[in-house]
Design a protein around this motif. Sequence first.
Motif, PDB file in Angstrom:
ATOM      1  N   ASN A 206       3.710  -1.671 -10.801  1.00  0.00           N
ATOM      2  CA  ASN A 206       4.424  -0.006 -10.732  1.00  0.00           C
ATOM      3  C   ASN A 206       4.401   0.444  -9.647  1.00  0.00           C
ATOM      4  N   ALA A 207       4.810   0.170  -7.930  1.00  0.00           N
ATOM      5  CA  ALA A 207       5.037   1.063  -7.303  1.00  0.00           C
ATOM      6  C   ALA A 207       6.290   1.841  -7.084  1.00  0.00           C
TER       7      ALA A 207
ATOM      8  N   ARG B 156      18.506   5.301  -8.097  1.00  0.00           N
ATOM      9  CA  ARG B 156      17.896   4.544  -6.889  1.00  0.00           C
ATOM     10  C   ARG B 156      15.927   4.255  -7.236  1.00  0.00           C
ATOM     11  N   THR B 157      15.814   4.151  -6.103  1.00  0.00           N
ATOM     12  CA  THR B 157      14.259   3.371  -6.621  1.00  0.00           C
ATOM     13  C   THR B 157      13.414   4.782  -5.399  1.00  0.00           C
ATOM     14  N   GLU B 158      12.669   4.758  -5.879  1.00  0.00           N
ATOM     15  CA  GLU B 158      11.607   5.719  -5.703  1.00  0.00           C
ATOM     16  C   GLU B 158      10.076   5.349  -5.503  1.00  0.00           C
ATOM     17  N   TYR B 159       8.830   5.738  -4.926  1.00  0.00           N
ATOM     18  CA  TYR B 159       7.861   5.320  -4.852  1.00  0.00           C
ATOM     19  C   TYR B 159       7.727   5.869  -6.116  1.00  0.00           C
ATOM     20  N   ARG B 160       5.989   5.749  -7.167  1.00  0.00           N
ATOM     21  CA  ARG B 160       5.835   6.427  -7.210  1.00  0.00           C
ATOM     22  C   ARG B 160       4.521   7.756  -6.794  1.00  0.00           C
ATOM     23  N   ASP B 161       4.470   8.942  -7.217  1.00  0.00           N
ATOM     24  CA  ASP B 161       3.233   9.411  -6.755  1.00  0.00           C
ATOM     25  C   ASP B 161       2.044   9.347  -6.018  1.00  0.00           C
TER      26      ASP B 161
ATOM     27  N   VAL C  61       1.134   6.058  -4.748  1.00  0.00           N
ATOM     28  CA  VAL C  61       1.168   4.989  -3.934  1.00  0.00           C
ATOM     29  C   VAL C  61       1.205   5.833  -2.928  1.00  0.00           C
ATOM     30  N   ASP C  62       0.643   4.548  -1.451  1.00  0.00           N
ATOM     31  CA  ASP C  62       0.504   4.734  -0.211  1.00  0.00           C
ATOM     32  C   ASP C  62       1.605   3.993   0.318  1.00  0.00           C
ATOM     33  N   PRO C  63       2.522   4.420   0.548  1.00  0.00           N
ATOM     34  CA  PRO C  63       3.683   4.112   1.089  1.00  0.00           C
ATOM     35  C   PRO C  63       3.773   2.987   2.404  1.00  0.00           C
ATOM     36  N   GLU C  64       2.157   3.344   2.521  1.00  0.00           N
ATOM     37  CA  GLU C  64       1.783   2.162   4.239  1.00  0.00           C
ATOM     38  C   GLU C  64       1.534   1.117   3.501  1.00  0.00           C
TER      39      GLU C  64
END
Length: 321
Positions: free
Chosen positions: A270-271, A278-283, A285-288
Amino acid sequence: MSREYTEITVIGEDDTGLIARVTTLLFERDINIEDLDQAVRDGVFRMTMSVDTSGMTCTEAELREALDELGDDLGVEVQVRFPADRETQTIAVLVTKESHCLEALFEAWADGELGAEISVIIGNHDDLEPLADHYGVDFHDVGDEKGSPDEERLLEVLDDYDTDLIVLARYMRILSPNVVFRYEDRIINIHPSLLPAFPGAEAYRQAREEGVRIGGVTAHYVTTDLDQGPIITQRAFNVPAKADVEEIERRGQPLEAEALLEAVRLHLDNAVHVYHGRTEYRDDVDPEDYQLGLPESFEERQPDRPVDGLGGVVSRSADGE
């Protein structure tokens, strides 16, 4: 959209009054609609809603029964997925003859990396049934002698296994709106190009004919528009000047498996979510923790100048200074 919301999907022939009848039923039970989307394609109507059932004045069983009765009355199918229904996720993998993506999914599942259950493999040919047997997973062949799938049978199997996520692991058939609408934002495909370049069939051949120097692959959510769904992950590779189609494919296949697996992991964790196409990271979520595109090490090799306006020399000269 929060995973704590209940998801309701309505599928059937387009007709007037469908939306009003469903929303009225929810309103009468103190269910708040947080998000609603509807579309019609090839005469098939689809409405998806995310609703807050935390304060509803009925039980889950009563809501299911009421929606089932309304669906029968309207001649449509109504699916309800409460938050608890999605705690243990099940994956159905659709395949044709290529094994590399399915192998990657099986290996990750066997190593406990998915956090979900691969419950069934569905093919339009039976070539990969031995691989499914090796991992002890049920296999269903829904194709005829030419590989044309029976979509009614496909939907039956998906329903029998209570499918949460459909993964197209080089499934070489186009899904109709009748399937896509039922599993919107829950179907992930891998395509052998850097979309939106080279959609459709034989993408590696298209890349060779156009003489690209950088090839790639894309994992994306499936929509009713061919190879135009929201992009999740991409991988790229160099294409040597004299590479033929077979060489390009050899370079691409391992990255197909990697990109697809990462996209599946992002979805199951659920990231990411789809926002305005378009897809976006959820707030939170650590992109790393994930890799959407090229690795960070690539950034170190990118030139960082010249960039417009950094020096200011041209603008000062133009002003006569």
